[in-house]
Design a protein around this motif. Structure first.
Motif, PDB file in Angstrom:
ATOM      1  N   ASP A 102       0.827  -1.214   0.000  1.00 33.45           N
ATOM      2  CA  ASP A 102       0.000   0.000   0.000  1.00 33.45           C
ATOM      3  C   ASP A 102       0.856   1.258   0.000  1.00 33.45           C
ATOM      4  O   ASP A 102       0.570   2.217  -0.719  1.00 33.45           O
ATOM      5  CB  ASP A 102      -0.932   0.026   1.218  1.00 33.45           C
ATOM      6  N   ALA A 145       2.491   1.655  -3.366  1.00 38.38           N
ATOM      7  CA  ALA A 145       1.508   2.114  -4.348  1.00 38.38           C
ATOM      8  C   ALA A 145       1.244   3.604  -4.184  1.00 38.38           C
ATOM      9  O   ALA A 145       1.140   4.338  -5.176  1.00 38.38           O
ATOM     10  CB  ALA A 145       0.212   1.320  -4.209  1.00 38.38           C
ATOM     11  N   ALA A 146       1.158   4.076  -2.944  1.00 40.61           N
ATOM     12  CA  ALA A 146       0.937   5.502  -2.696  1.00 40.61           C
ATOM     13  C   ALA A 146       2.120   6.322  -3.203  1.00 40.61           C
ATOM     14  O   ALA A 146       1.934   7.378  -3.820  1.00 40.61           O
ATOM     15  CB  ALA A 146       0.708   5.744  -1.209  1.00 40.61           C
ATOM     16  N   ALA A 179       4.154   5.418  -5.577  1.00 41.56           N
ATOM     17  CA  ALA A 179       4.162   5.302  -7.034  1.00 41.56           C
ATOM     18  C   ALA A 179       3.205   6.305  -7.665  1.00 41.56           C
ATOM     19  O   ALA A 179       3.465   6.804  -8.766  1.00 41.56           O
ATOM     20  CB  ALA A 179       3.812   3.888  -7.456  1.00 41.56           C
ATOM     21  N   THR A 180       2.121   6.648  -6.975  1.00 44.75           N
ATOM     22  CA  THR A 180       1.184   7.644  -7.506  1.00 44.75           C
ATOM     23  C   THR A 180       1.833   9.024  -7.561  1.00 44.75           C
ATOM     24  O   THR A 180       1.363   9.899  -8.297  1.00 44.75           O
ATOM     25  CB  THR A 180      -0.123   7.732  -6.697  1.00 44.75           C
ATOM     26  N   LEU A 181       2.913   9.216  -6.801  1.00 47.86           N
ATOM     27  CA  LEU A 181       3.653  10.465  -6.838  1.00 47.86           C
ATOM     28  C   LEU A 181       4.715  10.449  -7.935  1.00 47.86           C
ATOM     29  O   LEU A 181       5.555  11.347  -8.007  1.00 47.86           O
ATOM     30  CB  LEU A 181       4.332  10.714  -5.482  1.00 47.86           C
ATOM     31  N   ARG A 182       4.687   9.403  -8.749  1.00 42.14           N
ATOM     32  CA  ARG A 182       5.605   9.218  -9.877  1.00 42.14           C
ATOM     33  C   ARG A 182       7.053   9.007  -9.451  1.00 42.14           C
ATOM     34  O   ARG A 182       7.977   9.468 -10.104  1.00 42.14           O
ATOM     35  CB  ARG A 182       5.489  10.364 -10.864  1.00 42.14           C
ATOM     36  N   ASP A 187       9.753   6.594  -9.552  1.00 44.14           N
ATOM     37  CA  ASP A 187      10.032   5.405 -10.355  1.00 44.14           C
ATOM     38  C   ASP A 187      10.448   4.207  -9.515  1.00 44.14           C
ATOM     39  O   ASP A 187      10.064   3.074  -9.810  1.00 44.14           O
ATOM     40  CB  ASP A 187      11.129   5.698 -11.380  1.00 44.14           C
ATOM     41  N   ALA A 217       7.569   1.965  -8.131  1.00 43.00           N
ATOM     42  CA  ALA A 217       6.668   1.234  -9.046  1.00 43.00           C
ATOM     43  C   ALA A 217       6.978  -0.244  -9.069  1.00 43.00           C
ATOM     44  O   ALA A 217       8.045  -0.687  -8.776  1.00 43.00           O
ATOM     45  CB  ALA A 217       6.759   1.813 -10.445  1.00 43.00           C
TER      46      ALA A 217
END
Length: 43
Positions: free
Chosen positions: A29, A32-33, A35-38, A40, A43
């Motif tokens: 989790d 994933a959070a 990764a939403t901030l880009r 790399d 991911a």
């Protein structure tokens, strides 16, 4: 150093560096959070 709207100063670069070096111990989790901030590496 980053300054938040309330005037609090945070060391964002230090936080990101520490978090990246500890990514193996992060939950799916949290990764994933991030990764939403880009980020790399999350991911």
């Amino acid at each position: 150093m980053e300054r938040l709207e309330d005037g609090t100063e945070v060391k964002l670069g230090v936080f990101l560096s520490n978090t990246e070096s500890q990514r193996a111990g992060l939950s799916a989790d949290k990764l994933a959070a991030l990764a939403t901030l880009r980020l790399d590496w999350a991911a």
